[in-house]
Design a protein around this motif. Structure first.
Motif, PDB file in Angstrom:
ATOM      1  N   LEU A 139       0.829  -1.205   0.000  1.00 56.97           N
ATOM      2  CA  LEU A 139       0.000   0.000   0.000  1.00 56.97           C
ATOM      3  C   LEU A 139       0.866   1.257   0.000  1.00 56.97           C
ATOM      4  N   GLU A 140       1.982   1.196   0.693  1.00 53.94           N
ATOM      5  CA  GLU A 140       2.869   2.354   0.788  1.00 53.94           C
ATOM      6  C   GLU A 140       3.464   2.725  -0.568  1.00 53.94           C
ATOM      7  N   THR A 141       3.639   1.743  -1.463  1.00 50.54           N
ATOM      8  CA  THR A 141       4.246   2.023  -2.762  1.00 50.54           C
ATOM      9  C   THR A 141       3.358   2.904  -3.640  1.00 50.54           C
ATOM     10  N   THR A 142       2.067   3.022  -3.316  1.00 49.74           N
ATOM     11  CA  THR A 142       1.178   3.855  -4.130  1.00 49.74           C
ATOM     12  C   THR A 142       1.525   5.329  -4.024  1.00 49.74           C
ATOM     13  N   GLY A 143       2.178   5.744  -2.939  1.00 48.98           N
ATOM     14  CA  GLY A 143       2.465   7.158  -2.729  1.00 48.98           C
ATOM     15  C   GLY A 143       1.261   7.932  -2.251  1.00 48.98           C
ATOM     16  N   GLN A 144       0.130   7.259  -2.012  1.00 52.95           N
ATOM     17  CA  GLN A 144      -1.081   7.930  -1.551  1.00 52.95           C
ATOM     18  C   GLN A 144      -1.652   7.306  -0.278  1.00 52.95           C
ATOM     19  N   VAL A 145      -1.005   6.251   0.203  1.00 58.28           N
ATOM     20  CA  VAL A 145      -1.348   5.639   1.483  1.00 58.28           C
ATOM     21  C   VAL A 145      -0.120   5.731   2.373  1.00 58.28           C
ATOM     22  N   LYS A 149       4.302   2.207  11.576  1.00 61.38           N
ATOM     23  CA  LYS A 149       4.711   0.906  12.111  1.00 61.38           C
ATOM     24  C   LYS A 149       5.143   1.044  13.562  1.00 61.38           C
ATOM     25  N   SER A 150       4.423   0.347  14.456  1.00 61.02           N
ATOM     26  CA  SER A 150       4.829   0.293  15.857  1.00 61.02           C
ATOM     27  C   SER A 150       5.923  -0.741  16.053  1.00 61.02           C
ATOM     28  N   GLN A 151       5.967  -1.738  15.181  1.00 59.75           N
ATOM     29  CA  GLN A 151       6.941  -2.820  15.246  1.00 59.75           C
ATOM     30  C   GLN A 151       7.172  -3.338  13.831  1.00 59.75           C
ATOM     31  N   LEU A 152       8.176  -4.182  13.678  1.00 64.30           N
ATOM     32  CA  LEU A 152       8.477  -4.721  12.349  1.00 64.30           C
ATOM     33  C   LEU A 152       7.285  -5.506  11.821  1.00 64.30           C
ATOM     34  N   GLY A 153       6.644  -6.294  12.663  1.00 65.18           N
ATOM     35  CA  GLY A 153       5.457  -7.038  12.263  1.00 65.18           C
ATOM     36  C   GLY A 153       4.227  -6.152  12.328  1.00 65.18           C
ATOM     37  N   GLY A 154       4.226  -5.085  11.558  1.00 63.12           N
ATOM     38  CA  GLY A 154       3.123  -4.135  11.610  1.00 63.12           C
ATOM     39  C   GLY A 154       2.997  -3.353  10.324  1.00 63.12           C
ATOM     40  N   GLY A 155       2.054  -2.444  10.334  1.00 61.08           N
ATOM     41  CA  GLY A 155       1.777  -1.591   9.191  1.00 61.08           C
ATOM     42  C   GLY A 155       0.358  -1.083   9.305  1.00 61.08           C
ATOM     43  N   SER A 156       0.213   0.142   9.792  1.00 64.98           N
ATOM     44  CA  SER A 156      -1.110   0.730  10.003  1.00 64.98           C
ATOM     45  C   SER A 156      -1.332   1.819   8.956  1.00 64.98           C
ATOM     46  N   PRO A 157      -2.188   1.560   7.958  1.00 66.30           N
ATOM     47  CA  PRO A 157      -2.384   2.546   6.882  1.00 66.30           C
ATOM     48  C   PRO A 157      -3.104   3.801   7.364  1.00 66.30           C
ATOM     49  N   MET A 158      -2.745   4.932   6.777  1.00 62.68           N
ATOM     50  CA  MET A 158      -3.440   6.199   6.983  1.00 62.68           C
ATOM     51  C   MET A 158      -3.867   6.717   5.615  1.00 62.68           C
ATOM     52  N   SER A 163      -7.436   6.572   9.953  1.00 64.20           N
ATOM     53  CA  SER A 163      -6.642   5.358  10.121  1.00 64.20           C
ATOM     54  C   SER A 163      -7.446   4.336  10.912  1.00 64.20           C
ATOM     55  N   THR A 164      -6.839   3.184  11.116  1.00 64.32           N
ATOM     56  CA  THR A 164      -7.308   2.113  12.007  1.00 64.32           C
ATOM     57  C   THR A 164      -8.769   1.758  11.745  1.00 64.32           C
ATOM     58  N   ASN A 165      -9.649   1.851  12.781  1.00 68.53           N
ATOM     59  CA  ASN A 165     -11.026   1.387  12.585  1.00 68.53           C
ATOM     60  C   ASN A 165     -11.911   2.387  11.846  1.00 68.53           C
ATOM     61  N   ARG A 166     -11.335   3.447  11.305  1.00 72.88           N
ATOM     62  CA  ARG A 166     -12.078   4.349  10.407  1.00 72.88           C
ATOM     63  C   ARG A 166     -11.748   4.060   8.941  1.00 72.88           C
ATOM     64  N   LEU A 167     -10.961   3.015   8.707  1.00 71.18           N
ATOM     65  CA  LEU A 167     -10.699   2.516   7.355  1.00 71.18           C
ATOM     66  C   LEU A 167     -11.188   1.074   7.288  1.00 71.18           C
ATOM     67  N   LEU A 168     -11.669   0.664   6.133  1.00 77.66           N
ATOM     68  CA  LEU A 168     -12.175  -0.702   6.009  1.00 77.66           C
ATOM     69  C   LEU A 168     -11.276  -1.525   5.097  1.00 77.66           C
ATOM     70  N   ILE A 169     -11.024  -2.761   5.527  1.00 75.78           N
ATOM     71  CA  ILE A 169     -10.242  -3.719   4.752  1.00 75.78           C
ATOM     72  C   ILE A 169     -11.183  -4.819   4.289  1.00 75.78           C
ATOM     73  N   SER A 170     -11.150  -5.145   3.002  1.00 73.70           N
ATOM     74  CA  SER A 170     -11.929  -6.276   2.514  1.00 73.70           C
ATOM     75  C   SER A 170     -11.024  -7.202   1.715  1.00 73.70           C
ATOM     76  N   PRO A 691      -4.104  19.513  16.781  1.00 72.48           N
ATOM     77  CA  PRO A 691      -3.824  18.638  15.630  1.00 72.48           C
ATOM     78  C   PRO A 691      -4.413  17.241  15.826  1.00 72.48           C
ATOM     79  N   ILE A 692      -4.771  16.606  14.715  1.00 69.67           N
ATOM     80  CA  ILE A 692      -5.339  15.265  14.743  1.00 69.67           C
ATOM     81  C   ILE A 692      -4.230  14.226  14.658  1.00 69.67           C
ATOM     82  N   ARG A 693      -4.421  13.148  15.385  1.00 70.50           N
ATOM     83  CA  ARG A 693      -3.389  12.127  15.520  1.00 70.50           C
ATOM     84  C   ARG A 693      -3.002  11.473  14.199  1.00 70.50           C
ATOM     85  N   HIS A 694      -3.980  11.186  13.346  1.00 70.11           N
ATOM     86  CA  HIS A 694      -3.697  10.396  12.156  1.00 70.11           C
ATOM     87  C   HIS A 694      -3.585  11.223  10.876  1.00 70.11           C
TER      88      HIS A 694
END
Length: 803
Positions: A139-145, A149-158, A163-170, A691-694
């Protein structure tokens, strides 16, 4: 003549006859391409493929150079003798044009240029070339997402300030969001295996009409590979194997997949294994990010060890396994049945941002791990693409079951007590989607959805010295449920090729139930149970207008909502050092109202400029604020006196931004692309705007891509602006341990940029080599709000072999 010679001549003659009947297929989808013009260099010989993609080329000689031309595909030229033994010719889609197809806007295929909203599309060829370690990196490669990352095993899109539960994954049309998706950084997207993805569509902005609750800021739709049927009477067998190594985290990845295709049945098996070691950060950047010491557990207790290599982020490594099995049955051309099974599991994932916290002068935690995170999904889909029914022309029914398992295990430095909290969610869903063509100019989409989630949650304290276990407060109320029922409709009106109007409406009813009796032993809540009901109407309306071949306008207005889930209503956890979040039964949905204006300038597909601006108002926002429990503003939690907080409808927010993209095809083999995003926003806190967190910093990328025969080279830069101390949200300021310090000793997020090179070489028809150097100048940086520093100079090598 001897019999053997007769047989040989007959076989030879039959081969010539078969070779004169060919089939033209899309290389990516393997679907027939009709209307392909096939001709020689002087166009004295020509033929056009039929609706099955078939054509006879008996009029061409073996030495003729044959051209294959189609409006939505790249021109191909080969000699007749070069056509493969299966008599199949593959064409590449012309993805630079406007005739791209998207699914996520209505659950059925639509022309991308008809959609009023902005949708980013990535196909399997893009994914193979970018070679991402995880789907978050993809997703990061798009340049628009933007990805945190809180840890290596992570990735929270904005996306656009959300972010988080205000974005939907299908995934394959099934929502992954469940009842415990949280407002804090969320990393479930890495459960989707990049090797399994056929294409990805990211909707920027609201998607609530089609997807319901949570689709406030955007929708990330992943469509995984489909089993392929045989186009002939023989078995279609295809297989791929990939090995990959990366130096920054010593990644070792192995992947294989194979397809068995018959006339009506097809089977696809997909498996990947990845081993990540501790991640090395760059050598040039803020010293605040260095890992100078870490805690080591010994037989004599916890001790602090000086890190011999402060660039290595101990501890951050983990392993992951991804499995997928699919079955496709197509008894008729317009009717298909699909079964998909997905399974992902990890080892313990060290939460790096918690491991670098200090309490006084000592490291606070001896260990802090997300336990093995598991995701299982089974989904069954029936699709009928042609019907004379008065109610629909196309129908798609999807039933799915998902199981999510996660846990958290933490222990303070030199403490004997390990806190363990385990969660599991069973998620059931049913979707029924219809498409009806009302006239040559009007299409109608409608459907219904039902979702049911059951939450299991347990808490215990383990004494590592005495090996005794005692129950303690769980993160969520055990046995809680969340369910949603919805109906939706959408209409598309296209009176002429230049103008499209789309509008939609959805009604959702959500019910959540929770029993707090077990946790009241520890919390003494003023209530023992809760039942939260909410109804929500959302709508959208937009136009796409192309007054000329050069100019296209898009205008869209929409509303969205997010209903409180079990994480909002019933969670108990330490949100930050010295604070604990407690349940709150009195919550209502939050609503977002927004608009978007887009302009695309396309000069003969040579120079394309794509611009968008947007504005969103979030009302009744669910945010974490100070609270009291039976009049007390502090309670003991995990042995520490902590401030009481709760999720509340206590804020409003205003988010706005601008995006610009550029594509310049300098020559047929050389192009320049660039993308830049600017986002701003504030929210209301105690009657002032903060300011807003995300809301991410301004960010973007620029690529120079060169193609020549079997070689592809991409030289690119990623860049990110600074967020000063005054631009950080209050919740980010409280996490000063993840940030660099400015000249006044205050936390801030520095700007950064990286230079990178990616290459791909087609060694043969079966073998592809991909090699990359990321962060060539070895910059030390963190993406905004990230606990772990990004990789330093990173050499990546991948080899793919296909049968």
């Amino acid at each position: 003549m001897k019999p053997c010679y007769v047989i040989f001549l007959l076989l030879f003659a039959s081969n010539i006859l078969v070779a004169q009947q060919i089939k033209v297929l899309n290389k990516l989808t393997e679907e027939p391409v009709s209307g392909v013009a096939i001709y020689n260099i002087d166009k004295t010989k020509s033929v056009i493929t039929n609706f099955k993609g078939e054509a006879s080329i008996d009029k061409f000689s073996n030495t003729d150079v044959i051209y294959f031309q189609h409006l939505s595909h790249l021109l191909k030229k080969i000699t007749k003798s070069q056509i493969n033994a299966f008599n199949i010719v593959y064409l590449d889609s012309n993805t630079q044009g406007l005739e791209q197809i998207v699914i996520s806007a209505s659950k059925f295929e639509q022309n991308k240029k008809d959609i009023p909203q902005k949708i980013i599309s990535l196909n399997s060829k893009n994914i193979e070339f970018t070679n991402p370690q995880t789907s978050a990196d993809l997703l990061e490669t798009t340049g628009q997402v933007y990805v945190q990352k809180s840890q290596l095993g992570g990735g929270s899109p904005m996306i656009r300030g959300f972010s988080t539960n205000r974005l939907l994954i299908s995934v394959d049309g099934v929502r992954m969001n469940n009842a415990i998706f949280r407002g804090g950084n969320l990393h479930n997207v890495i459960a989707v295996d990049p090797f399994s993805i056929m294409n990805t569509e990211v909707t920027l902005g609201s998607g609530s009409v089609i997807y319901g609750s949570d689709a406030v800021g955007g929708v990330m739709s992943f469509y995984t590979l489909k089993p392929k049927l045989s186009k002939t009477d023989t078995l279609l067998f295809k297989s791929n194997a990939v090995v990959r190594y990366a130096t920054a985290n010593e990644e070792k990845t192995g992947h294989f997949d194979f397809n068995l295709g018959y006339k009506k049945w097809a089977f696809l098996t997909n498996a990947s294994y990845t081993d990540f070691n501790d991640l090395r950060m760059g050598s040039d950047g803020p010293d605040d990010y260095l890992r100078s010491e870490f805690v080591l557990e010994t037989n004599n207790g916890d001790v602090v060890i000086q890190n011999s290599n402060p660039l290595k982020q101990k501890y951050s490594g983990y392993n992951q396994i991804n499995l997928m099995q699919k079955v496709h049955y197509q008894p008729y051309e317009n009717l298909s049945f699909d079964l998909g099974l997905h399974f992902t599991t990890t080892t313990d994932i060290p939460r790096y941002d918690r491991l670098i916290r200090y309490k006084n002068d000592d490291l606070r935690s001896a260990e802090w791990n997300y336990g093995p995170q598991q995701w299982f999904m089974s989904n069954f889909q029936v699709t009928k693409l042609s019907s004379r029914s008065n109610l629909y022309n196309k129908v798609k029914a999807t039933v799915a079951y998902q199981n999510f398992q996660e846990s958290r295990k933490d222990r303070d430095f030199q403490s004997d007590v390990r806190n363990v909290r385990e969660e599991a969610v069973d998620a059931y869903s049913f979707n029924l989607d219809f498409e009806k063509t009302l006239s040559a100019k009007t299409q109608f989409f409608y459907g219904l959805e039902y979702v049911y989630n059951k939450v299991m949650s347990y808490g215990e304290e383990e004494n590592i010295t005495t090996n005794t276990v005692f129950p303690t407060v769980s993160r969520y109320p055990n046995g809680a449920s969340w369910q949603s029922a919805a109906i939706y409709s959408s209409i598309k009106y296209k009176p002429n090729p230049k103008f499209v109007f789309q509008s939609g409406l959805r009604f959702n009813h959500i019910v959540s139930k929770a029993n707090f009796e077990a946790n009241n032993v520890y919390l003494n809540l003023p209530f023992e149970s809760s039942e939260n009901k909410a109804g929500a109407f959302t709508g959208t309306a937009g136009i796409s207008w192309s007054p000329s071949k050069v100019l296209q306008w898009k205008l869209n207005a929409s509303s969205a909502f997010r209903a409180p889930n079990i994480d909002d209503i019933g969670k108990v956890f330490d949100s930050e050092p010295g604070s604990v979040v407690v349940p709150n039964e009195n919550l209502k949905p939050e609503y977002a109202y927004g608009g978007e204006l887009g302009l695309k300038l396309n000069f003969d597909n040579t120079f394309i400029l794509d611009m968008s601006s947007y504005y969103t108002y979030l009302d009744n926002a669910l945010v974490r604020r100070g609270h009291n429990l039976n009049g007390e503003t502090e309670i003991m939690y995990d042995g520490e006196l902590s401030n009481v907080q709760a999720i509340q409808n206590a804020s409003k927010a205003w988010i706005y931004g601008f995006e610009v993209g550029l594509l310049f095809n300098i020559t047929n083999n050389f192009k320049l692309t660039s993308q830049y995003s600017v986002t701003g926003g504030t929210e209301e806190k105690e009657n002032i705007e903060v300011p807003i967190r995300h809301v991410a910093p301004n960010f973007g990328n620029t690529h120079l891509v060169w193609n020549y025969k079997q070689l592809k080279v991409d030289v690119f830069a990623n860049y990110n602006s600074e967020l000063s101390f005054n631009q950080l949200a209050p919740s980010e300021i409280s996490k000063d341990y993840i940030y660099a310090k400015d000249e006044n000793g205050n936390p801030y997020s520095p700007s950064w940029s990286t230079l990178n090179v990616r290459t791909q070489y087609q060694i043969s028809n079966s073998t592809t080599l991909t090699a990359s150097i990321e962060n060539i100048t070895d910059q030390r940086y963190k993406t905004y709000s990230s606990g772990i520093a990004a990789s330093g100079r990173n050499f990546i090598l991948a080899l793919k072999y296909s049968l």
